[in-house]
Enzyme design. Sequence first.
Site, mmCIF file in Angstrom:
data_model
loop_
_atom_site.group_PDB
_atom_site.id
_atom_site.type_symbol
_atom_site.label_atom_id
_atom_site.label_comp_id
_atom_site.label_asym_id
_atom_site.label_seq_id
_atom_site.Cartn_x
_atom_site.Cartn_y
_atom_site.Cartn_z
ATOM 1 N N PRO A 117 20.408 -5.236 -19.918
ATOM 2 C CA PRO A 117 21.185 -4.257 -20.686
ATOM 3 C C PRO A 117 20.489 -3.841 -21.988
ATOM 4 O O PRO A 117 20.519 -2.667 -22.357
ATOM 5 C CB PRO A 117 22.503 -4.982 -20.971
ATOM 6 C CG PRO A 117 22.629 -5.970 -19.867
ATOM 7 C CD PRO A 117 21.217 -6.418 -19.587
ATOM 8 N N LEU B 7 24.233 -7.844 -24.960
ATOM 9 C CA LEU B 7 22.992 -7.070 -25.143
ATOM 10 C C LEU B 7 21.796 -8.006 -25.011
ATOM 11 O O LEU B 7 21.067 -8.273 -25.957
ATOM 12 C CB LEU B 7 22.981 -6.372 -26.503
ATOM 13 C CG LEU B 7 23.735 -5.066 -26.554
ATOM 14 C CD1 LEU B 7 23.668 -4.458 -27.945
ATOM 15 C CD2 LEU B 7 23.208 -4.080 -25.533
ATOM 16 N N HIS B 8 21.591 -8.514 -23.811
ATOM 17 C CA HIS B 8 20.475 -9.404 -23.524
ATOM 18 C C HIS B 8 19.772 -8.903 -22.276
ATOM 19 O O HIS B 8 20.373 -8.266 -21.418
ATOM 20 C CB HIS B 8 20.970 -10.838 -23.310
ATOM 21 C CG HIS B 8 21.605 -11.404 -24.543
ATOM 22 N ND1 HIS B 8 20.873 -11.829 -25.626
ATOM 23 C CD2 HIS B 8 22.901 -11.577 -24.874
ATOM 24 C CE1 HIS B 8 21.699 -12.254 -26.567
ATOM 25 N NE2 HIS B 8 22.930 -12.105 -26.144
ATOM 26 N N ALA B 9 18.513 -9.188 -22.174
ATOM 27 C CA ALA B 9 17.689 -8.890 -21.000
ATOM 28 C C ALA B 9 17.817 -7.441 -20.537
ATOM 29 O O ALA B 9 17.504 -6.522 -21.279
ATOM 30 C CB ALA B 9 17.999 -9.872 -19.884
#
Length: 89
Positions: A18, A14-16
Amino acid sequence: MAERQATIASSSGLHARPAKLFVQAVQAQSVPVTIALDGGPDLNAGSILSLMGLGASHGTVVTLKAEGDGADEALAQLVQLLETDLDAQ
């Protein structure tokens, strides 16, 4: 209160991108949604800072919770999103 678990499918977790897509989907729901790691506190799933602070990587299981009319439907949509590799799209 509705509750569902989801396994993060995106290769970057769950980074950038997404996280941004997930936050947009949460904010489009008619009910407030929280997200938590196993044993962790419930955080506002509609906050990009909360998601980035989770540190949820590929394969991490998270718990989503929502309350109110449409909670089950909202969580079903959000689980489907989390269990899709958003990096591959």
